[in-house]
Design a protein around this motif. Structure first.
Motif, PDB file in Angstrom:
ATOM      1  N   THR A   6       0.954  -1.303  -0.025  1.00 58.57           N
ATOM      2  CA  THR A   6      -0.252   0.072   0.008  1.00 58.57           C
ATOM      3  C   THR A   6       0.729   1.227   0.111  1.00 58.57           C
ATOM      4  N   ARG A   7       2.164   1.202  -0.042  1.00 62.10           N
ATOM      5  CA  ARG A   7       2.896   2.332  -0.328  1.00 62.10           C
ATOM      6  C   ARG A   7       2.648   3.398  -1.472  1.00 62.10           C
ATOM      7  N   GLU A   8       2.750   4.583  -0.909  1.00 63.84           N
ATOM      8  CA  GLU A   8       2.264   5.641  -1.957  1.00 63.84           C
ATOM      9  C   GLU A   8       3.519   6.152  -2.444  1.00 63.84           C
ATOM     10  N   VAL A   9       3.505   7.054  -3.445  1.00 65.08           N
ATOM     11  CA  VAL A   9       4.802   7.720  -4.042  1.00 65.08           C
ATOM     12  C   VAL A   9       5.706   8.483  -2.943  1.00 65.08           C
ATOM     13  N   ARG A  10       4.971   8.898  -1.881  1.00 69.00           N
ATOM     14  CA  ARG A  10       5.555   9.790  -1.052  1.00 69.00           C
ATOM     15  C   ARG A  10       6.455   8.995  -0.079  1.00 69.00           C
ATOM     16  N   ASP A  11       5.964   7.799   0.056  1.00 67.34           N
ATOM     17  CA  ASP A  11       6.641   6.763   0.945  1.00 67.34           C
ATOM     18  C   ASP A  11       8.132   6.197   0.429  1.00 67.34           C
ATOM     19  N   TYR A  12       8.224   6.492  -0.922  1.00 63.36           N
ATOM     20  CA  TYR A  12       9.661   6.212  -1.568  1.00 63.36           C
ATOM     21  C   TYR A  12      10.660   7.097  -1.564  1.00 63.36           C
ATOM     22  N   ILE A  13      10.283   8.269  -1.062  1.00 61.64           N
ATOM     23  CA  ILE A  13      11.154   9.537  -1.165  1.00 61.64           C
ATOM     24  C   ILE A  13      11.935   9.872   0.036  1.00 61.64           C
ATOM     25  N   ARG A  14      13.045   9.752   0.130  1.00 62.78           N
ATOM     26  CA  ARG A  14      14.013   9.932   1.196  1.00 62.78           C
ATOM     27  C   ARG A  14      14.153  11.196   1.704  1.00 62.78           C
ATOM     28  N   THR A  15      14.460  11.554   3.035  1.00 65.19           N
ATOM     29  CA  THR A  15      14.676  12.895   3.400  1.00 65.19           C
ATOM     30  C   THR A  15      15.992  13.098   4.094  1.00 65.19           C
ATOM     31  N   ILE A  16      16.809  13.690   3.571  1.00 63.88           N
ATOM     32  CA  ILE A  16      18.371  14.136   4.169  1.00 63.88           C
ATOM     33  C   ILE A  16      18.385  15.161   4.584  1.00 63.88           C
ATOM     34  N   VAL A  17      18.742  15.736   5.997  1.00 59.24           N
ATOM     35  CA  VAL A  17      18.536  16.632   6.501  1.00 59.24           C
ATOM     36  C   VAL A  17      20.056  17.194   6.415  1.00 59.24           C
ATOM     37  N   ASP A  18      20.139  18.793   6.215  1.00 60.06           N
ATOM     38  CA  ASP A  18      21.358  19.565   6.042  1.00 60.06           C
ATOM     39  C   ASP A  18      22.308  19.010   4.701  1.00 60.06           C
ATOM     40  N   PHE A  19      21.634  18.780   3.786  1.00 59.48           N
ATOM     41  CA  PHE A  19      22.191  18.730   2.462  1.00 59.48           C
ATOM     42  C   PHE A  19      21.527  19.627   1.287  1.00 59.48           C
ATOM     43  N   PRO A  20      22.097  20.349   0.744  1.00 60.31           N
ATOM     44  CA  PRO A  20      23.730  20.295   0.395  1.00 60.31           C
ATOM     45  C   PRO A  20      24.363  21.240   1.392  1.00 60.31           C
ATOM     46  N   LYS A  21      23.510  21.981   2.182  1.00 62.99           N
ATOM     47  CA  LYS A  21      24.066  22.929   3.300  1.00 62.99           C
ATOM     48  C   LYS A  21      23.153  22.805   4.663  1.00 62.99           C
ATOM     49  N   GLU A  22      23.512  23.135   5.594  1.00 58.94           N
ATOM     50  CA  GLU A  22      22.926  23.394   6.870  1.00 58.94           C
ATOM     51  C   GLU A  22      21.552  24.022   6.683  1.00 58.94           C
ATOM     52  N   GLY A  23      20.463  23.444   7.251  1.00 55.37           N
ATOM     53  CA  GLY A  23      19.365  23.947   7.490  1.00 55.37           C
ATOM     54  C   GLY A  23      18.311  23.443   6.274  1.00 55.37           C
ATOM     55  N   ILE A  24      18.697  22.932   5.038  1.00 56.43           N
ATOM     56  CA  ILE A  24      18.161  22.441   3.972  1.00 56.43           C
ATOM     57  C   ILE A  24      17.610  21.065   4.140  1.00 56.43           C
ATOM     58  N   ILE A  25      16.251  20.626   4.165  1.00 61.22           N
ATOM     59  CA  ILE A  25      15.917  19.241   4.371  1.00 61.22           C
ATOM     60  C   ILE A  25      15.683  19.027   2.989  1.00 61.22           C
ATOM     61  N   PHE A  26      16.606  18.101   2.401  1.00 62.61           N
ATOM     62  CA  PHE A  26      16.850  17.635   1.055  1.00 62.61           C
ATOM     63  C   PHE A  26      15.706  16.226   0.771  1.00 62.61           C
ATOM     64  N   ARG A  27      14.693  16.689  -0.271  1.00 62.54           N
ATOM     65  CA  ARG A  27      13.904  15.363  -0.690  1.00 62.54           C
ATOM     66  C   ARG A  27      14.744  14.730  -1.733  1.00 62.54           C
ATOM     67  N   ASP A  28      15.092  13.555  -1.453  1.00 62.69           N
ATOM     68  CA  ASP A  28      15.980  12.493  -2.382  1.00 62.69           C
ATOM     69  C   ASP A  28      15.131  11.643  -2.990  1.00 62.69           C
ATOM     70  N   VAL A  29      14.741  12.094  -4.271  1.00 60.66           N
ATOM     71  CA  VAL A  29      13.986  11.018  -5.173  1.00 60.66           C
ATOM     72  C   VAL A  29      14.704   9.705  -5.897  1.00 60.66           C
ATOM     73  N   THR A  30      15.988   9.687  -5.323  1.00 56.71           N
ATOM     74  CA  THR A  30      16.827   8.489  -6.334  1.00 56.71           C
ATOM     75  C   THR A  30      16.138   7.210  -5.472  1.00 56.71           C
ATOM     76  N   THR A  31      15.767   7.282  -4.225  1.00 57.28           N
ATOM     77  CA  THR A  31      15.086   5.903  -3.820  1.00 57.28           C
ATOM     78  C   THR A  31      13.693   5.681  -4.382  1.00 57.28           C
ATOM     79  N   LEU A  32      12.991   6.718  -5.015  1.00 61.50           N
ATOM     80  CA  LEU A  32      11.608   6.455  -5.607  1.00 61.50           C
ATOM     81  C   LEU A  32      12.198   5.953  -6.967  1.00 61.50           C
ATOM     82  N   PHE A  33      12.943   6.415  -7.853  1.00 60.42           N
ATOM     83  CA  PHE A  33      13.397   6.263  -9.119  1.00 60.42           C
ATOM     84  C   PHE A  33      13.983   4.698  -9.122  1.00 60.42           C
ATOM     85  N   ALA A  34      14.708   4.322  -7.924  1.00 66.39           N
ATOM     86  CA  ALA A  34      15.274   2.997  -7.948  1.00 66.39           C
ATOM     87  C   ALA A  34      14.418   1.906  -7.762  1.00 66.39           C
ATOM     88  N   ASP A  35      12.944   2.310  -7.237  1.00 68.42           N
ATOM     89  CA  ASP A  35      12.210   1.152  -7.058  1.00 68.42           C
ATOM     90  C   ASP A  35      11.049   1.150  -8.269  1.00 68.42           C
TER      91      ASP A  35
END
Ligand code: PRP
Ligand code: ADE
Length: 177
Positions: A6-35
């Motif tokens: 029952t996973r939705e699209v949002r469940d495949y997106i990884r969040t990485i804090v402080d990338f590329p710099k401090e304070g940015i909450i980076f939404r990493d779609v490589t984990t979505l694309f890889a599945d």
């Protein structure tokens, strides 16, 4: 018996804090694309509002917009046109500057990639300030094309991108925020 996935699209997106710099909450779609299931769901959902619409070209924004835009174009059986960062496209281009958090960037499109009246769908992974997408829309408009929609996997509404694009008269579609 295995339970249904029952996973939705949002469940495949990884969040990485402080990338590329401090304070940015980076939404990493490589984990979505890889599945396989996640990627197919994302591409199918990006297309769904445009079923039955006449579309001549999909325009993808470098770099993550190429991955999604290529798949969307293939599924629609239309051509794909890249908008790239300055200096990457080999032919004659038109350029558009846009504001970044600090300073300015420039994106380009081949000047013969779209023709007047072409109906274009713009695709990217993420809408933040909207600067990148607005520059892309401007490039398409300068070639006489009509942007019939802008489709993103992620909209970060607090950064104002949706308001900016809607204020320019464009419809924004996003799968998740
Ligand atoms: C990211 C993202 C969008 C843009 C959104 O790309 O993929 O294209 O930023 O931000 P905005 O709405 O504030 O303009 P980035 O510029 O990091 O380039 P990349 O995909 O080449 O890494
Ligand atoms: N581009 C601009 N803001 C971003 C974010 N928070 N995550 C991933 N890409 C981005």
């Amino acid at each position: 018996k295995r339970s249904r996935d029952t996973r939705e699209v949002r469940d495949y997106i990884r969040t990485i804090v402080d990338f590329p710099k401090e304070g940015i909450i980076f939404r990493d779609v490589t984990t979505l694309f890889a599945d396989a299931r996640g990627f197919r769901m994302a591409v199918d959902q990006l297309l769904s509002p445009y079923a039955g619409e006449a579309i001549d070209k999909v325009v993808g924004l470098e770099a993550r917009g190429f991955i999604l835009g290529g798949a969307v174009a293939h599924q629609l059986s239309v051509g794909f046109v890249p908008i790239r960062k300055k200096g990457k496209l080999p032919g004659a281009v038109i350029s558009q500057a846009y504001a970044l958090e600090y300073g300015e960037a420039v994106v380009e499109i081949h000047d013969d990639a779209l023709k007047a009246g072409d109906r274009v769908l713009i695709v990217d992974d993420l809408l933040a300030t909207g600067g990148t997408a607005a520059a892309g829309i401007s490039l398409c408009a300068r070639l006489g094309a009509e942007v019939i929609g802008c489709a993103f996997v992620i909209d970060l509404p607090e950064l104002g991108g949706r308001k900016l694009l809607e204020g320019m008269g464009h419809e924004v579609y996003a799968l998740t925020s």
